[in-house]
Design a protein around this motif. Structure first.
Motif, PDB file in Angstrom:
ATOM      1  N   ASP A  89       0.828  -1.222   0.000  1.00  0.00           N
ATOM      2  CA  ASP A  89       0.000   0.000   0.000  1.00  0.00           C
ATOM      3  C   ASP A  89       0.856   1.264   0.000  1.00  0.00           C
ATOM      4  O   ASP A  89       0.568   2.235   0.714  1.00  0.00           O
ATOM      5  N   GLY A  90       1.923   1.259  -0.778  1.00  0.00           N
ATOM      6  CA  GLY A  90       2.771   2.441  -0.885  1.00  0.00           C
ATOM      7  C   GLY A  90       3.815   2.569   0.196  1.00  0.00           C
ATOM      8  O   GLY A  90       4.591   3.535   0.191  1.00  0.00           O
ATOM      9  N   THR A  91       3.865   1.640   1.141  1.00  0.00           N
ATOM     10  CA  THR A  91       4.855   1.694   2.226  1.00  0.00           C
ATOM     11  C   THR A  91       5.952   0.667   1.972  1.00  0.00           C
ATOM     12  O   THR A  91       5.665  -0.516   1.775  1.00  0.00           O
ATOM     13  N   CYS A  92       7.201   1.117   1.969  1.00  0.00           N
ATOM     14  CA  CYS A  92       8.346   0.233   1.774  1.00  0.00           C
ATOM     15  C   CYS A  92       8.763  -0.354   3.119  1.00  0.00           C
ATOM     16  O   CYS A  92       9.131   0.377   4.049  1.00  0.00           O
ATOM     17  N   VAL A  93       8.694  -1.662   3.224  1.00  0.00           N
ATOM     18  CA  VAL A  93       9.006  -2.334   4.488  1.00  0.00           C
ATOM     19  C   VAL A  93      10.453  -2.079   4.897  1.00  0.00           C
ATOM     20  O   VAL A  93      10.748  -1.804   6.069  1.00  0.00           O
ATOM     21  N   GLU A  94      11.370  -2.125   3.935  1.00  0.00           N
ATOM     22  CA  GLU A  94      12.790  -1.942   4.264  1.00  0.00           C
ATOM     23  C   GLU A  94      13.082  -0.513   4.714  1.00  0.00           C
ATOM     24  O   GLU A  94      13.953  -0.287   5.553  1.00  0.00           O
ATOM     25  N   ASN A  95      12.365   0.469   4.178  1.00  0.00           N
ATOM     26  CA  ASN A  95      12.604   1.862   4.551  1.00  0.00           C
ATOM     27  C   ASN A  95      12.194   2.144   5.991  1.00  0.00           C
ATOM     28  O   ASN A  95      12.868   2.884   6.710  1.00  0.00           O
ATOM     29  N   ILE A  96      11.075   1.577   6.442  1.00  0.00           N
ATOM     30  CA  ILE A  96      10.659   1.856   7.817  1.00  0.00           C
ATOM     31  C   ILE A  96      11.488   1.064   8.813  1.00  0.00           C
ATOM     32  O   ILE A  96      11.537   1.415   9.994  1.00  0.00           O
ATOM     33  N   ARG A  97      12.142   0.000   8.346  1.00  0.00           N
ATOM     34  CA  ARG A  97      13.091  -0.701   9.228  1.00  0.00           C
ATOM     35  C   ARG A  97      14.399   0.081   9.363  1.00  0.00           C
ATOM     36  O   ARG A  97      15.076   0.001  10.375  1.00  0.00           O
ATOM     37  N   GLN A 149       6.559  14.715  12.122  1.00  0.00           N
ATOM     38  CA  GLN A 149       5.578  14.143  11.216  1.00  0.00           C
ATOM     39  C   GLN A 149       6.003  12.734  10.844  1.00  0.00           C
ATOM     40  O   GLN A 149       7.150  12.347  11.048  1.00  0.00           O
ATOM     41  N   ILE A 150       5.066  11.971  10.309  1.00  0.00           N
ATOM     42  CA  ILE A 150       5.379  10.602   9.907  1.00  0.00           C
ATOM     43  C   ILE A 150       4.568  10.260   8.666  1.00  0.00           C
ATOM     44  O   ILE A 150       3.400  10.663   8.541  1.00  0.00           O
ATOM     45  N   MET A 151       5.186   9.564   7.733  1.00  0.00           N
ATOM     46  CA  MET A 151       4.532   9.173   6.490  1.00  0.00           C
ATOM     47  C   MET A 151       4.218   7.694   6.550  1.00  0.00           C
ATOM     48  O   MET A 151       5.084   6.876   6.898  1.00  0.00           O
ATOM     49  N   PHE A 152       2.964   7.343   6.232  1.00  0.00           N
ATOM     50  CA  PHE A 152       2.580   5.938   6.260  1.00  0.00           C
ATOM     51  C   PHE A 152       1.467   5.708   5.252  1.00  0.00           C
ATOM     52  O   PHE A 152       0.442   6.403   5.264  1.00  0.00           O
ATOM     53  N   LYS A 183       4.252   2.655  17.492  1.00  0.00           N
ATOM     54  CA  LYS A 183       2.878   2.210  17.341  1.00  0.00           C
ATOM     55  C   LYS A 183       2.524   1.894  15.892  1.00  0.00           C
ATOM     56  O   LYS A 183       2.125   0.778  15.564  1.00  0.00           O
ATOM     57  N   ILE A 184       2.683   2.858  15.012  1.00  0.00           N
ATOM     58  CA  ILE A 184       2.255   2.670  13.621  1.00  0.00           C
ATOM     59  C   ILE A 184       3.133   1.649  12.904  1.00  0.00           C
ATOM     60  O   ILE A 184       2.644   0.665  12.356  1.00  0.00           O
ATOM     61  N   PHE A 185       4.451   1.888  12.912  1.00  0.00           N
ATOM     62  CA  PHE A 185       5.348   0.963  12.241  1.00  0.00           C
ATOM     63  C   PHE A 185       5.378  -0.381  12.951  1.00  0.00           C
ATOM     64  O   PHE A 185       5.489  -1.432  12.320  1.00  0.00           O
ATOM     65  N   GLY A 186       5.306  -0.357  14.284  1.00  0.00           N
ATOM     66  CA  GLY A 186       5.377  -1.608  15.046  1.00  0.00           C
ATOM     67  C   GLY A 186       4.227  -2.533  14.726  1.00  0.00           C
ATOM     68  O   GLY A 186       4.411  -3.728  14.472  1.00  0.00           O
ATOM     69  N   ASP A 187       2.994  -1.992  14.735  1.00  0.00           N
ATOM     70  CA  ASP A 187       1.833  -2.811  14.403  1.00  0.00           C
ATOM     71  C   ASP A 187       1.914  -3.325  12.972  1.00  0.00           C
ATOM     72  O   ASP A 187       1.569  -4.477  12.683  1.00  0.00           O
ATOM     73  N   GLU A 200       4.579  -6.059  12.683  1.00  0.00           N
ATOM     74  CA  GLU A 200       4.100  -7.281  13.339  1.00  0.00           C
ATOM     75  C   GLU A 200       3.123  -8.020  12.417  1.00  0.00           C
ATOM     76  O   GLU A 200       3.204  -9.237  12.252  1.00  0.00           O
ATOM     77  N   TRP A 201       2.208  -7.247  11.802  1.00  0.00           N
ATOM     78  CA  TRP A 201       1.272  -7.856  10.859  1.00  0.00           C
ATOM     79  C   TRP A 201       2.004  -8.422   9.646  1.00  0.00           C
ATOM     80  O   TRP A 201       1.712  -9.531   9.190  1.00  0.00           O
ATOM     81  N   TYR A 202       2.977  -7.647   9.128  1.00  0.00           N
ATOM     82  CA  TYR A 202       3.726  -8.100   7.956  1.00  0.00           C
ATOM     83  C   TYR A 202       4.511  -9.366   8.271  1.00  0.00           C
ATOM     84  O   TYR A 202       4.581 -10.287   7.448  1.00  0.00           O
ATOM     85  N   GLY A 203       5.091  -9.444   9.467  1.00  0.00           N
ATOM     86  CA  GLY A 203       5.833 -10.637   9.855  1.00  0.00           C
ATOM     87  C   GLY A 203       4.948 -11.861   9.954  1.00  0.00           C
ATOM     88  O   GLY A 203       5.342 -12.965   9.567  1.00  0.00           O
ATOM     89  N   GLN A 204       3.735 -11.679  10.466  1.00  0.00           N
ATOM     90  CA  GLN A 204       2.809 -12.800  10.564  1.00  0.00           C
ATOM     91  C   GLN A 204       2.345 -13.264   9.188  1.00  0.00           C
ATOM     92  O   GLN A 204       2.208 -14.464   8.941  1.00  0.00           O
ATOM     93  N   GLU A 205       2.110 -12.312   8.295  1.00  0.00           N
ATOM     94  CA  GLU A 205       1.648 -12.655   6.956  1.00  0.00           C
ATOM     95  C   GLU A 205       2.720 -13.361   6.131  1.00  0.00           C
ATOM     96  O   GLU A 205       2.422 -14.216   5.311  1.00  0.00           O
ATOM     97  N   HIS A 206       3.980 -12.973   6.348  1.00  0.00           N
ATOM     98  CA  HIS A 206       5.078 -13.499   5.526  1.00  0.00           C
ATOM     99  C   HIS A 206       5.998 -14.431   6.304  1.00  0.00           C
ATOM    100  O   HIS A 206       7.109 -14.721   5.855  1.00  0.00           O
ATOM    101  N   GLY A 207       5.581 -14.861   7.460  1.00  0.00           N
ATOM    102  CA  GLY A 207       6.360 -15.834   8.212  1.00  0.00           C
ATOM    103  C   GLY A 207       7.632 -15.293   8.797  1.00  0.00           C
ATOM    104  O   GLY A 207       8.622 -16.005   8.949  1.00  0.00           O
TER     105      GLY A 207
END
Length: 306
Positions: free
Chosen positions: A191-199, A226-229, A255-259, A262-269
């Motif tokens: 959805d427009g968010t790069c997982v590696e960038n927020i890590r 500010q934060i972009m998500f 909160k935002i990135f953490g949730d 966590e969801w991304y980790g569950q979806e992708h193992g």
């Protein structure tokens, strides 16, 4: 001398030797030498493909007929029509190069000098690379020449085989088949968010605060957080000190990135660990924290990211 330097230009049987002081309607007159040995003067506007062919000792092929058989163009001798046609519909002529190779080309490319050989004298030169290693690649043999490019047959350390361009090997663009590629370095978007960038904890070159998502507003005389998500920018408010703005930014990340992680980790193992800090609600009652959407994201416990 104004104008393009045409010295050495080859047109049919004529070779441009040098410009003269003579002018015809402000056009430079050039001294040209024909293959028969005669020299003539030609104004620059006539030194174009299909405009002049010789000193007059021989008519151009278009005037003596459509048959080019037996004529020479550079290193090529025309053998006759091949029976095939180019993409533009023009007939192809079969030619023999002085090196022995045979090619097919059009009449126009022969007449303009764009094709004067089979390519035997063109670069890149063939390298003696059999047995040489490039990263995880070992060159086994020469494969072929394709569209003027040398292709080598190689073996990867993992056992795979592949044909690689000579330029890719020479420039280091191909060194493996990707079997040892680090998946963390690959970019994944949701959805427009790069997982590696927020890590990542790296900063943009334009950042002057040393904190991601925090900058100083001279107009408001505040530190803005500010934060972009997911393609939306959330305003976290303005603060008197950099420390306060950094704290709010960090809590929003937790909160935002953490949730989301966590969801991304569950979806992708994958296992994601992203801790939250205490007293989140106290931090967001500070000046400027008025974005209702962000306030709900930060204050609502265990909210999943869809």
């Amino acid at each position: 001398m104004k104008g393009k330097n045409l010295t050495g230009l080859r047109l049919g049987k004529l070779t441009v030797v040098a410009p003269t002081e003579e002018r015809v309607r402000n056009a430079i007159v050039w001294r040209c030498r024909c293959d028969c040995g005669k020299e003539i003067l030609v104004e620059s506007r006539r030194l174009k493909p299909d405009a002049i062919y010789s000193c007059g000792c021989e008519n151009p092929p278009r005037e003596i007929g459509k048959d080019l058989t037996g004529m020479r163009f550079g290193k090529l001798t025309v053998l006759g029509k091949s029976g095939e046609k180019a993409k533009d519909g023009n007939p192809l002529w079969l030619c023999r190069c002085d090196c022995g190779n045979r090619i097919e080309t059009t009449k126009r490319r022969l007449m303009t000098g764009n094709t004067s050989s089979c390519g035997c004298g063109k670069k890149p030169q063939l390298k003696a690379w059999v047995g040489k290693r490039f990263g995880m690649l070992t060159v086994l043999s020469y494969a072929r020449k394709e569209n003027g490019v040398h292709i080598w047959h190689c073996k990867y350390d993992c056992g795979n085989f592949v044909d690689v361009r000579q330029s890719n090997l020479q420039n280091g663009w191909t060194t493996s088949c990707g079997c040892r590629r680090n998946p963390v370095k690959n970019l994944h978007y949701v959805d427009g968010t790069c997982v590696e960038n927020i890590r990542s904890e790296s900063l943009y070159r334009t950042n002057t605060s040393g904190i991601r998502g925090v900058y100083y507003s001279k107009q408001r005389k505040k530190w803005i957080a500010q934060i972009m998500f997911q393609r939306k920018c959330y305003n976290l408010g303005g603060y008197d000190t950099l420390e306060d703005a950094a704290q709010v930014r960090k809590m929003a990340e937790d909160k935002i990135f953490g949730d989301f992680l966590e969801w991304y980790g569950q979806e992708h193992g994958q296992k994601e660990e992203y801790s939250e800090k205490k007293n989140q609600e106290d931090a967001y009652v500070k000046e400027g924290a008025t974005d209702s959407d962000l306030r709900r994201k930060v204050s609502a416990p265990n909210r999943s990211i869809e």
